[in-house]
Design an enzyme around this catalytic site. Structure first.
Site, PDB file in Angstrom:
ATOM      1  N   ASP A 175       1.089  -1.330  -0.033  1.00 47.61           N
ATOM      2  CA  ASP A 175       0.061   0.089   0.052  1.00 47.61           C
ATOM      3  C   ASP A 175       0.958   1.108   0.067  1.00 47.61           C
ATOM      4  O   ASP A 175       1.554   1.446   0.788  1.00 47.61           O
ATOM      5  CB  ASP A 175      -0.897  -0.200   1.343  1.00 47.61           C
ATOM      6  CG  ASP A 175      -1.849   0.922   1.382  1.00 47.61           C
ATOM      7  OD1 ASP A 175      -1.798   2.039   0.569  1.00 47.61           O
ATOM      8  OD2 ASP A 175      -2.236   1.295   2.732  1.00 47.61           O
ATOM      9  N   ASP A 186      -3.816   4.101   2.732  1.00 48.71           N
ATOM     10  CA  ASP A 186      -5.445   3.860   2.789  1.00 48.71           C
ATOM     11  C   ASP A 186      -5.789   2.348   3.038  1.00 48.71           C
ATOM     12  O   ASP A 186      -7.100   2.244   3.219  1.00 48.71           O
ATOM     13  CB  ASP A 186      -6.057   4.416   1.523  1.00 48.71           C
ATOM     14  CG  ASP A 186      -5.899   3.370   0.376  1.00 48.71           C
ATOM     15  OD1 ASP A 186      -4.996   2.546   0.465  1.00 48.71           O
ATOM     16  OD2 ASP A 186      -6.671   3.872  -0.661  1.00 48.71           O
ATOM     17  N   ASP A 199      -1.631  -0.885  -3.846  1.00 49.45           N
ATOM     18  CA  ASP A 199      -1.888   0.107  -5.127  1.00 49.45           C
ATOM     19  C   ASP A 199      -0.722  -0.201  -5.883  1.00 49.45           C
ATOM     20  O   ASP A 199       0.219  -0.899  -5.740  1.00 49.45           O
ATOM     21  CB  ASP A 199      -2.006   1.723  -4.588  1.00 49.45           C
ATOM     22  CG  ASP A 199      -1.042   2.028  -3.731  1.00 49.45           C
ATOM     23  OD1 ASP A 199       0.138   1.501  -3.807  1.00 49.45           O
ATOM     24  OD2 ASP A 199      -1.564   2.783  -2.743  1.00 49.45           O
ATOM     25  N   ASP A 257      -9.140 -15.012 -17.280  1.00 50.64           N
ATOM     26  CA  ASP A 257     -10.391 -15.583 -16.331  1.00 50.64           C
ATOM     27  C   ASP A 257     -11.270 -16.283 -16.864  1.00 50.64           C
ATOM     28  O   ASP A 257     -11.903 -15.814 -17.810  1.00 50.64           O
ATOM     29  CB  ASP A 257     -10.819 -14.284 -15.635  1.00 50.64           C
ATOM     30  CG  ASP A 257     -11.734 -14.182 -14.284  1.00 50.64           C
ATOM     31  OD1 ASP A 257     -10.856 -14.819 -13.341  1.00 50.64           O
ATOM     32  OD2 ASP A 257     -12.752 -14.132 -14.306  1.00 50.64           O
ATOM     33  N   GLU A 273      -7.362 -19.639 -17.357  1.00 52.20           N
ATOM     34  CA  GLU A 273      -7.707 -20.155 -15.962  1.00 52.20           C
ATOM     35  C   GLU A 273      -8.870 -20.852 -16.444  1.00 52.20           C
ATOM     36  O   GLU A 273     -10.012 -20.276 -16.683  1.00 52.20           O
ATOM     37  CB  GLU A 273      -8.208 -18.985 -15.049  1.00 52.20           C
ATOM     38  CG  GLU A 273      -8.600 -19.478 -13.930  1.00 52.20           C
ATOM     39  CD  GLU A 273      -9.964 -19.080 -13.032  1.00 52.20           C
ATOM     40  OE1 GLU A 273     -10.335 -19.286 -11.803  1.00 52.20           O
ATOM     41  OE2 GLU A 273     -10.886 -18.072 -13.877  1.00 52.20           O
TER      42      GLU A 273
HETATM   43  C1  GLC Z   1     -12.091 -16.388 -11.435  1.00 47.92           C
HETATM   44  C2  GLC Z   1     -11.169 -15.488 -10.431  1.00 47.92           C
HETATM   45  C3  GLC Z   1     -12.030 -15.501  -9.107  1.00 47.92           C
HETATM   46  C4  GLC Z   1     -13.104 -14.860  -9.372  1.00 47.92           C
HETATM   47  C5  GLC Z   1     -13.969 -15.402 -10.866  1.00 47.92           C
HETATM   48  C6  GLC Z   1     -14.968 -14.541 -11.197  1.00 47.92           C
HETATM   49  O1  GLC Z   1     -12.203 -17.880 -10.778  1.00 47.92           O
HETATM   50  O2  GLC Z   1      -9.717 -16.319 -10.194  1.00 47.92           O
HETATM   51  O3  GLC Z   1     -11.339 -14.622  -8.288  1.00 47.92           O
HETATM   52  O4  GLC Z   1     -14.057 -14.742  -8.385  1.00 47.92           O
HETATM   53  O5  GLC Z   1     -13.084 -15.724 -11.755  1.00 47.92           O
HETATM   54  O6  GLC Z   1     -14.472 -13.458 -11.835  1.00 47.92           O
END
Ligand code: GLC
Length: 544
Positions: free
Chosen positions: A28, A32, A36, A206, A268
């Site tokens: 940080d 705050d 960041d 993602d 992912e």
């Molecule tokens: C993926 C991310 C996770 C998020 C989800 C929805 O699994 O790693 O953190 O909540 O997608 O975007």
């Protein structure tokens, strides 16, 4: 220094160690209580010292933070709480000076409900082109269009004022996009270019297995989990791993290939078996995919060996490198996960009322697991704080928890906050060096004082020094580019392989195991016992 510019015929990502920064909790800069970009930039030398190749930033885009930034309101900006586009430029420049690549997190399955597109969709009403960017449907009377459940608990549909429903596989603040709409496709290709033009080296994608839904959104009456490959009946869920996703990634690959340098995409994708995952890694699609089968394997040699073998075989068929990962911002940190009896490791959150992990056992096994993992061929991912041996914080009170899955399940799912606690850099309270302010956004436990970067630096045998040694040796020995050959060692629950003239042994059984005569120790996760590898220990040896 200067590794980025070294000429090499092998693209950097094939054997890279990539460090995940969770920006809210890394450093940080302004006090705050929230991490960041200036904070990250100031701490980048830590990553260079650790010896990693790249930094992956979890989302830093403008966002109402209903899912900690995985709810993006504007894909071309920086959340004010994290800084500005100029701060991002400085971060990227400093990283590259230090020889670190920069990987952004792209969230294409859904936007935030605050995105201009979703606002326009609500305003424009049923049947409009604005609504056609999302998955709006009519329900059946007062019932939603189908029975799909949200990954975070509760129904996957929310009703709007005019009576229509929209789909959200996650929180109701995260409406799913309709990827059959060419406007959506064009928009994300443009977003990729926006960041590629700013010099980013890659993207973590993602929920890469979720973008396309089966035609007609057919019923799926099973409980929903991100981790589900298929139902017990063998049926494939209509919202995951649909054929249409591959065309999207082919398009993205063309976008990346038009840029100089080795830009990369990592998926992912919670997809099983590995042959299905490998389909995301065909020559004209993505470069890497997280290997969650490995992350979820129990601490038993036979299961780990089977996962490693099937991973390598499946990746070989498409010429892609495997990746290995033990922790991230969605799962229980492995220093705690492995503190449960083998086969009972929890992946989702642990709360104060749940059975608690054995911290000593967990750390011992975690060090062994990492020592073993960093010798495997391919790429590896490290999640911030695991190099300090940080455990999951299991004692967070309900009142501070922010993960939407906690609220959406009325606390039944503890959620992921326990692996997201701000990490300790030096000193003591109030924030263990996290920032100049009084406290971080989640409370840090007292233990953080002993586990900080400063407390472990230069301390022989500390987890931080173990990671530094492992990553340096892995590079010198070219283990990421090695070829794994299983090696038989007598006795017990043992994993052993050779790669790049190194013998790697992990002992998961109760009794110490002997190594071949003449093998000399390179690095070990714990002390050896008269030259033998003790229980829950891993070591690398040079063969005679
Ligand atoms: C993926 C991310 C996770 C998020 C989800 C929805 O699994 O790693 O953190 O909540 O997608 O975007």
């Amino acid at each position: 220094m200067g590794r980025v510019s070294e000429p090499s015929s092998t693209p950097w990502w094939r054997d890279a160690v990539i460090y995940q920064v969770y920006p809210r909790s890394f450093a940080d800069g302004d006090g705050d209580g929230m991490g960041d970009l200036p904070g990250i930039t100031a701490r980048l030398p830590h990553l260079a010292d650790l010896g990693v190749d790249a930094v992956w930033l979890s989302p830093v885009y403008p966002s109402p933070q209903k899912d900690a930034g995985y709810d993006v309101a504007d894909y071309r900006g920086i959340e004010a709480m994290f800084g500005t586009l100029d701060d991002f430029g400085r971060l990227s420049e400093r990283a590259h000076e230090l020889g670190l690549r920069v990987v952004m997190d792209l969230v294409p399955n859904h936007t935030s409900a605050d995105h201009v597109w979703f606002r326009a969709a609500l305003a424009a009403g049923p049947g409009s082109p604005e609504r056609a960017r999302y998955l709006f449907r009519e329900g059946d009377g007062d019932a939603p269009p189908n029975s799909w459940r949200s990954v975070f608990g509760g129904p996957a549909w929310t009703r709007v004022e005019d009576g229509s429903w929209y789909l959200h596989l996650f929180d109701s603040s995260q409406p799913d996009l309709d990827w059959t709409n060419p406007e959506v496709v064009a928009e994300f290709e443009d977003v990729l270019r926006f960041w590629l033009d700013r010099g980013v080296d890659g993207f973590r994608i993602d929920v890469a297995h979720g973008l396309v839904k089966a035609d007609g959104l057919p019923e799926w009456d099973h409980d929903q989990a991100l981790l589900d490959g298929s139902a017990a009946t063998g049926e494939r869920p209509p919202m995951w791993d649909q054929e249409g996703v591959h065309e999207i990634y082919r398009g993205w690959r063309r976008v990346l290939d038009a840029y100089p340098g080795d830009r990369m995409l990592v998926a992912e994708a919670w997809v099983t078996p590995p042959e299905r995952l490998a389909r995301y890694l065909r020559g004209d699609e993505m470069h890497q995919a997280f290997n969650f089968d490995y992350l979820r394997a129990p601490w038993r040699a036979a299961e780990l060996r089977a996962v490693i073998t099937s991973t390598l075989v499946a990746h070989e068929t498409v010429g892609a490198p495997a990746t290995w990962v033990l922790s991230n911002h969605d799962v229980v940190r492995h220093a705690s996960r492995l503190g449960y009896p083998a086969g009972q490791e929890p992946t989702s959150g642990v709360g104060p009322d749940d059975p608690q992990p054995d911290a000593e056992l967990g750390l011992r096994r975690a060090r062994a697991a990492t020592t073993f993992m960093l010798a495997l061929p391919g790429g590896a991912y490290v999640y911030q704080g695991e190099e300090l041996g940080l455990p999951e914080v299991t004692t967070l009170p309900a009142g501070v928890r922010q993960d939407p899955s906690f609220a959406r399940t009325n606390g039944e799912d503890t959620g992921r906050d326990g692996c997201r606690v701000p990490i300790p850099w030096e000193g003591g309270e109030p924030s263990y060096g996290f920032g100049p302010g009084p406290a971080g956004w989640l409370p840090q436990p007292e233990l953080w004082g002993r586990l900080s970067v400063a407390a472990q630096t230069g301390v022989a045998g500390s987890t931080l020094e173990l990671y530094r040694t492992l990553i340096a040796r892995r590079r010198e020995l070219h283990l990421g580019r090695g070829t794994l050959r299983w090696h038989e060692i007598d006795g017990g629950d043992v994993l052993a392989f050779t790669s790049a003239d190194v013998l790697v042994v992990a002992n998961l059984g109760p009794d110490p195991v002997a190594v071949p005569a003449g093998a000399t120790l390179l690095v070990a996760s714990g002390d050896l016992d008269a030259g033998r590898v003790p229980t829950d220990t891993a070591a690398w040896f040079r063969l005679p």
